[in-house]
Write a protein that holds these residues in place. Sequence first.
Motif, PDB file in Angstrom:
ATOM      1  N   PRO A  49      41.001  39.474  37.135  1.00  0.00           N
ATOM      2  CA  PRO A  49      41.927  40.482  37.669  1.00  0.00           C
ATOM      3  C   PRO A  49      42.584  41.332  36.585  1.00  0.00           C
ATOM      4  N   VAL A  50      42.886  40.708  35.428  1.00  0.00           N
ATOM      5  CA  VAL A  50      43.551  41.450  34.350  1.00  0.00           C
ATOM      6  C   VAL A  50      42.615  42.499  33.769  1.00  0.00           C
ATOM      7  N   LEU A  51      41.401  42.089  33.397  1.00  0.00           N
ATOM      8  CA  LEU A  51      40.451  43.019  32.778  1.00  0.00           C
ATOM      9  C   LEU A  51      40.036  44.120  33.737  1.00  0.00           C
ATOM     10  N   MET A  52      39.765  43.736  34.975  1.00  0.00           N
ATOM     11  CA  MET A  52      39.364  44.760  35.938  1.00  0.00           C
ATOM     12  C   MET A  52      40.533  45.675  36.306  1.00  0.00           C
ATOM     13  N   GLY A  53      41.758  45.145  36.194  1.00  0.00           N
ATOM     14  CA  GLY A  53      42.929  45.990  36.405  1.00  0.00           C
ATOM     15  C   GLY A  53      43.022  47.075  35.346  1.00  0.00           C
ATOM     16  N   VAL A  54      42.727  46.699  34.106  1.00  0.00           N
ATOM     17  CA  VAL A  54      42.727  47.683  33.023  1.00  0.00           C
ATOM     18  C   VAL A  54      41.652  48.741  33.270  1.00  0.00           C
ATOM     19  N   VAL A  55      40.455  48.280  33.673  1.00  0.00           N
ATOM     20  CA  VAL A  55      39.365  49.211  33.961  1.00  0.00           C
ATOM     21  C   VAL A  55      39.760  50.159  35.095  1.00  0.00           C
ATOM     22  N   SER A  56      40.407  49.607  36.125  1.00  0.00           N
ATOM     23  CA  SER A  56      40.823  50.419  37.260  1.00  0.00           C
ATOM     24  C   SER A  56      41.845  51.474  36.844  1.00  0.00           C
ATOM     25  N   ASP A  57      42.777  51.100  35.983  1.00  0.00           N
ATOM     26  CA  ASP A  57      43.783  52.058  35.506  1.00  0.00           C
ATOM     27  C   ASP A  57      43.136  53.188  34.707  1.00  0.00           C
ATOM     28  N   LEU A  58      42.087  52.841  33.976  1.00  0.00           N
ATOM     29  CA  LEU A  58      41.433  53.838  33.123  1.00  0.00           C
ATOM     30  C   LEU A  58      40.447  54.725  33.881  1.00  0.00           C
ATOM     31  N   GLY A  59      39.722  54.132  34.833  1.00  0.00           N
ATOM     32  CA  GLY A  59      38.647  54.882  35.482  1.00  0.00           C
ATOM     33  C   GLY A  59      38.712  54.966  36.982  1.00  0.00           C
ATOM     34  N   GLY A  60      39.765  54.430  37.595  1.00  0.00           N
ATOM     35  CA  GLY A  60      39.871  54.460  39.047  1.00  0.00           C
ATOM     36  C   GLY A  60      39.467  53.139  39.683  1.00  0.00           C
ATOM     37  N   LEU A  61      39.866  52.936  40.939  1.00  0.00           N
ATOM     38  CA  LEU A  61      39.637  51.675  41.636  1.00  0.00           C
ATOM     39  C   LEU A  61      38.153  51.334  41.734  1.00  0.00           C
ATOM     40  N   ASP A  62      37.312  52.293  42.056  1.00  0.00           N
ATOM     41  CA  ASP A  62      35.879  52.030  42.205  1.00  0.00           C
ATOM     42  C   ASP A  62      35.279  51.457  40.925  1.00  0.00           C
ATOM     43  N   SER A  63      35.761  51.920  39.779  1.00  0.00           N
ATOM     44  CA  SER A  63      35.199  51.492  38.501  1.00  0.00           C
ATOM     45  C   SER A  63      35.388  50.001  38.259  1.00  0.00           C
ATOM     46  N   ALA A  64      36.434  49.422  38.846  1.00  0.00           N
ATOM     47  CA  ALA A  64      36.652  47.984  38.681  1.00  0.00           C
ATOM     48  C   ALA A  64      35.491  47.192  39.281  1.00  0.00           C
ATOM     49  N   PHE A  65      35.002  47.630  40.431  1.00  0.00           N
ATOM     50  CA  PHE A  65      33.887  46.941  41.091  1.00  0.00           C
ATOM     51  C   PHE A  65      32.568  47.212  40.362  1.00  0.00           C
ATOM     52  N   TYR A  66      32.389  48.439  39.903  1.00  0.00           N
ATOM     53  CA  TYR A  66      31.184  48.738  39.131  1.00  0.00           C
ATOM     54  C   TYR A  66      31.152  47.886  37.852  1.00  0.00           C
ATOM     55  N   ALA A  67      32.291  47.810  37.164  1.00  0.00           N
ATOM     56  CA  ALA A  67      32.359  47.034  35.929  1.00  0.00           C
ATOM     57  C   ALA A  67      32.166  45.549  36.201  1.00  0.00           C
ATOM     58  N   GLY A  68      32.758  45.071  37.316  1.00  0.00           N
ATOM     59  CA  GLY A  68      32.599  43.662  37.670  1.00  0.00           C
ATOM     60  C   GLY A  68      31.144  43.309  37.921  1.00  0.00           C
ATOM     61  N   GLY A  69      30.436  44.163  38.640  1.00  0.00           N
ATOM     62  CA  GLY A  69      29.014  43.932  38.894  1.00  0.00           C
ATOM     63  C   GLY A  69      28.200  43.985  37.621  1.00  0.00           C
ATOM     64  N   LEU A  70      28.517  44.942  36.759  1.00  0.00           N
ATOM     65  CA  LEU A  70      27.784  45.085  35.501  1.00  0.00           C
ATOM     66  C   LEU A  70      28.001  43.884  34.586  1.00  0.00           C
ATOM     67  N   VAL A  71      29.240  43.442  34.479  1.00  0.00           N
ATOM     68  CA  VAL A  71      29.549  42.283  33.631  1.00  0.00           C
ATOM     69  C   VAL A  71      28.857  41.035  34.169  1.00  0.00           C
ATOM     70  N   THR A  72      28.864  40.856  35.493  1.00  0.00           N
ATOM     71  CA  THR A  72      28.207  39.703  36.106  1.00  0.00           C
ATOM     72  C   THR A  72      26.710  39.709  35.815  1.00  0.00           C
ATOM     73  N   ALA A  73      26.080  40.872  35.958  1.00  0.00           N
ATOM     74  CA  ALA A  73      24.641  40.982  35.687  1.00  0.00           C
ATOM     75  C   ALA A  73      24.339  40.742  34.210  1.00  0.00           C
ATOM     76  N   ALA A  74      25.170  41.325  33.324  1.00  0.00           N
ATOM     77  CA  ALA A  74      24.959  41.146  31.889  1.00  0.00           C
ATOM     78  C   ALA A  74      25.150  39.690  31.482  1.00  0.00           C
ATOM     79  N   GLY A  75      26.174  39.044  32.033  1.00  0.00           N
ATOM     80  CA  GLY A  75      26.408  37.638  31.728  1.00  0.00           C
ATOM     81  C   GLY A  75      25.274  36.752  32.202  1.00  0.00           C
ATOM     82  N   THR A  76      24.705  37.098  33.352  1.00  0.00           N
ATOM     83  CA  THR A  76      23.551  36.348  33.855  1.00  0.00           C
ATOM     84  C   THR A  76      22.367  36.475  32.902  1.00  0.00           C
ATOM     85  N   GLY A  77      22.173  37.680  32.384  1.00  0.00           N
ATOM     86  CA  GLY A  77      21.096  37.889  31.418  1.00  0.00           C
ATOM     87  C   GLY A  77      21.301  37.080  30.148  1.00  0.00           C
ATOM     88  N   ILE A  78      22.547  37.032  29.662  1.00  0.00           N
ATOM     89  CA  ILE A  78      22.856  36.249  28.454  1.00  0.00           C
ATOM     90  C   ILE A  78      22.601  34.771  28.710  1.00  0.00           C
TER      91      ILE A  78
END
Length: 390
Positions: free
Chosen positions: A342-371
């Motif tokens: 919630p903290v990290l995605m809150g920062v992303v949301s403040d910087l890029g808007g609410l939608d960006s929090a979900f985009y970033a969350g999906g991207l981080v989840t996919a990247a972490g799965t790859g790692i």
Amino acid sequence: MPVRILWLLSAISFVVLLGVGIVVPLLPVYARSLGATATQVGLIFTCFSLSRTVFTPIMGMIAEKRDLRKLILTGLFLYAGIALMYILAGTPEALIVIRTFHGMASACVLPLAMSYIALVAEKGKEGAFMGSFNTALFLGMGAGPLLGGVITEAMGIDGAFLCLSLLSLLAGILVFFLVPSMRSSMQGRPAFSVRAISRYSPMTGLLIFRVISALGRGSLFAFIPLLAARAGLSMLEVGMLISANIFTTGLLQRPFGQIVTKGNLLKLITIGSLVSAAALASMPLGQCFRSFLAIGLIMGIGGAVSIPASSVMAVEYGKKLGMTSSLGIFDAAWGIGMILGPVLMGVVSDLGGLDSAFYAGGLVTAAGTGIFLLISRKAGSGFAQGDSLV
């Protein structure tokens, strides 16, 4: 005997999470009634998660040389006493202290109950055992808030705290009379340590996956109410969305757990996690209750595929590194993700808007799965081929 222990400890864990879920939605209102600021309300929630995350691996290490039954009993009776302390709290500061000790007590119960089940699980049925246990956790987590509203309407906030105490006491009595003593499989052997993780890279990959999975789910729970409100959904519909996600993941844990084998762990974890990542990133596409519900159900199914498989992988590593220690830090990794998400995605949301929090969350989840997949295959853990751990 193993099956009886499975259902008994699963039922006890359901009761504990039911009790916790009853009071969690009431805490902000209760804290406000005591004069808490918004920051203090946040601390009341954070200190529980932080305390639980810190003490869970510590309790896991202690449990390697202790009777699991006694430690679980200690945690349950502490739960019962701490629940009554909520009623006596007169200031927000007191609530913060109580929540901190509540988190410590929590570290004695659910992670050690999971370890107990892992130790008694029948060979080849670890997936079904862990899936059944996870089902109880998710159902308790989902049903608690709904029951809490009913109890509060009938008995007030103090009645909800009293129910938490009584449910914890009931669970403790059941453990005392029906659960036999159990010691870790690592008795007389070196305990799990941070050094062991660094030397056993497959476990590192699994912990990375655990953190990013929780990070994505934490982001969903924190920001879906805002996204849904923007689309004109009512608070009832928001509650139904969150509950549907939790119940879907919970009810499908055992069915998917039954198909888990060593040979398909990596595949199931990867598929389930990528499905969850895609659903999380698609949340901003929702326009009405039905579309949000469909996306939430897909994310719940993804979790139902990946969670039992990752739990079985943690159990297999626990046989090498120490069961209670491994599952303790496995649980702590989830706590870290739930705190940071919630903290990290809150920062992303403040910087890029609410939608960006979900985009970033999906991207981080996919990247972490790859790692995770890269580390697991590079380490030669053997799960991709169904062979032994090392």
